[in-house]
Design an enzyme around this catalytic site. Structure first.
Site, mmCIF file in Angstrom:
data_model
loop_
_atom_site.group_PDB
_atom_site.id
_atom_site.type_symbol
_atom_site.label_atom_id
_atom_site.label_comp_id
_atom_site.label_asym_id
_atom_site.label_seq_id
_atom_site.Cartn_x
_atom_site.Cartn_y
_atom_site.Cartn_z
ATOM 1 N N GLU A 258 0.524 5.347 0.574
ATOM 2 C CA GLU A 258 -0.535 6.388 1.012
ATOM 3 C C GLU A 258 -0.127 7.709 0.586
ATOM 4 O O GLU A 258 0.794 7.747 0.070
ATOM 5 C CB GLU A 258 -0.766 6.265 2.697
ATOM 6 C CG GLU A 258 -1.358 4.885 2.961
ATOM 7 C CD GLU A 258 -1.493 4.805 4.383
ATOM 8 O OE1 GLU A 258 -1.277 5.548 5.096
ATOM 9 O OE2 GLU A 258 -2.404 3.777 4.742
ATOM 10 N N CYS B 47 -10.251 -5.013 0.197
ATOM 11 C CA CYS B 47 -11.422 -3.966 0.321
ATOM 12 C C CYS B 47 -12.185 -4.306 -0.944
ATOM 13 O O CYS B 47 -11.867 -4.901 -1.677
ATOM 14 C CB CYS B 47 -10.869 -2.455 0.668
ATOM 15 S SG CYS B 47 -10.115 -2.008 -1.194
ATOM 16 N N CYS C 129 -4.168 0.747 -2.277
ATOM 17 C CA CYS C 129 -3.880 -0.687 -1.659
ATOM 18 C C CYS C 129 -2.726 -1.433 -2.303
ATOM 19 O O CYS C 129 -2.457 -1.372 -3.205
ATOM 20 C CB CYS C 129 -5.297 -1.503 -1.686
ATOM 21 S SG CYS C 129 -6.533 -0.815 -0.606
ATOM 22 N N ASN D 223 0.819 -1.350 0.042
ATOM 23 C CA ASN D 223 -0.059 -0.055 0.023
ATOM 24 C C ASN D 223 0.907 1.160 0.000
ATOM 25 O O ASN D 223 2.044 1.317 0.572
ATOM 26 C CB ASN D 223 -0.754 0.062 1.166
ATOM 27 C CG ASN D 223 -0.508 -0.209 2.421
ATOM 28 O OD1 ASN D 223 0.676 -0.680 2.852
ATOM 29 N ND2 ASN D 223 -1.037 0.560 3.375
ATOM 30 N N CYS E 4 -10.903 -3.301 -4.147
ATOM 31 C CA CYS E 4 -9.841 -4.453 -4.791
ATOM 32 C C CYS E 4 -10.360 -5.655 -4.909
ATOM 33 O O CYS E 4 -9.989 -6.543 -5.924
ATOM 34 C CB CYS E 4 -8.724 -4.470 -3.524
ATOM 35 S SG CYS E 4 -7.404 -3.095 -3.618
ATOM 36 N N GLU F 43 -3.178 -4.322 -2.923
ATOM 37 C CA GLU F 43 -3.408 -5.334 -4.115
ATOM 38 C C GLU F 43 -3.425 -4.599 -5.573
ATOM 39 O O GLU F 43 -3.220 -5.151 -6.565
ATOM 40 C CB GLU F 43 -4.896 -5.785 -4.035
ATOM 41 C CG GLU F 43 -5.241 -6.703 -2.634
ATOM 42 C CD GLU F 43 -5.376 -6.076 -1.461
ATOM 43 O OE1 GLU F 43 -4.915 -4.984 -1.066
ATOM 44 O OE2 GLU F 43 -6.194 -6.528 -0.524
#
Ligand code: THU
Length: 129
Positions: free
Chosen positions: A43, A85, A52, A41, A88, A54
Site C-alpha cells: 500500500e 479484485c 494487490c 499487497n 486483478c 496478485e
C-alpha cells in the site's frame, strides 16, 4: 498437490505492507514452467497508488520470463473470503486461460476453488496474433 502454492501464498502474506487497511494478502502463481511466483499487497499513503498481492506475483513471473499461468492461490487476513479484485481478475486473465484454477485460502488451507472463467466470464481479450 496445491499445498506448495498455499504455503507460498502464506509466506508472501507475512511480507505484506498494508499500513492503511491492516489487511495483508498473499498470492502465489504456478507458471506453466512449474515455478512458483509469490507476492504481497503493497500500500501507499496516496491510497490509489497501492497494489494487490496478485499484481506483485504477476510481476515476479513476468520478470522471470514466464507469461503463462497454470494455477493461482490467494489468501487474505482472518476469516475474510478473499477473492481477486476486478482489476486483478483481468490481470490474471491476460496470462491464464479460463480453465486455470484459482484457490481461495484461509489460514487452515484452501477453502474453495474457482476457475478464472468463473471469476471473469466473457473477459475482454485483444487479438494478440
Ligand atoms: N487486496 C489484494 O492484495 N488482493 C485481493 O485479492 C483483494 C484485496 C488488497 C488491496 C489492499 O491493499 C487490501 O487488500 C485491502 O483492500
Amino acid at each position: 498437490m496445491s499445498r506448495d502454492l498455499f504455503e507460498a501464498a502464506l509466506a508472501a502474506r507475512a511480507k505484506a505492507y498494508a499500513p492503511a487497511s491492516q489487511f495483508s494478502v498473499g498470492a502465489a502463481i504456478r507458471g506453466r514452467n512449474g515455478k512458483i511466483y509469490a507476492g504481497c499487497n503493497i500500500e501507499n499513503a496516496a491510497y490509489p497508488e497501492g497494489w494487490c498481492a496478485e499484481t506483485s506475483a504477476i510481476s515476479h513471473m513476468v520478470m522471470d520470463g514466464e507469461q503463462s499461468i497454470a494455477e493461482v492461490c490467494v489468501i487474505g487476513t482472518g476469516d475474510v473470503f478473499c477473492t481477486p479484485c476486478g482489476g486483478c481478475r483481468q490481470r490474471l486473465a491476460e496470462f491464464g486461460s479460463a480453465d486455470v484454477p484459482v484457490h481461495i485460502a484461509k489460514d487452515s488451507g484452501i477453502v474453495e476453488t474457482f476457475t478464472l472463467g468463473d471469476l471473469l466470464p466473457a473477459s475482454f481479450e485483444l487479438d494478440r496474433s
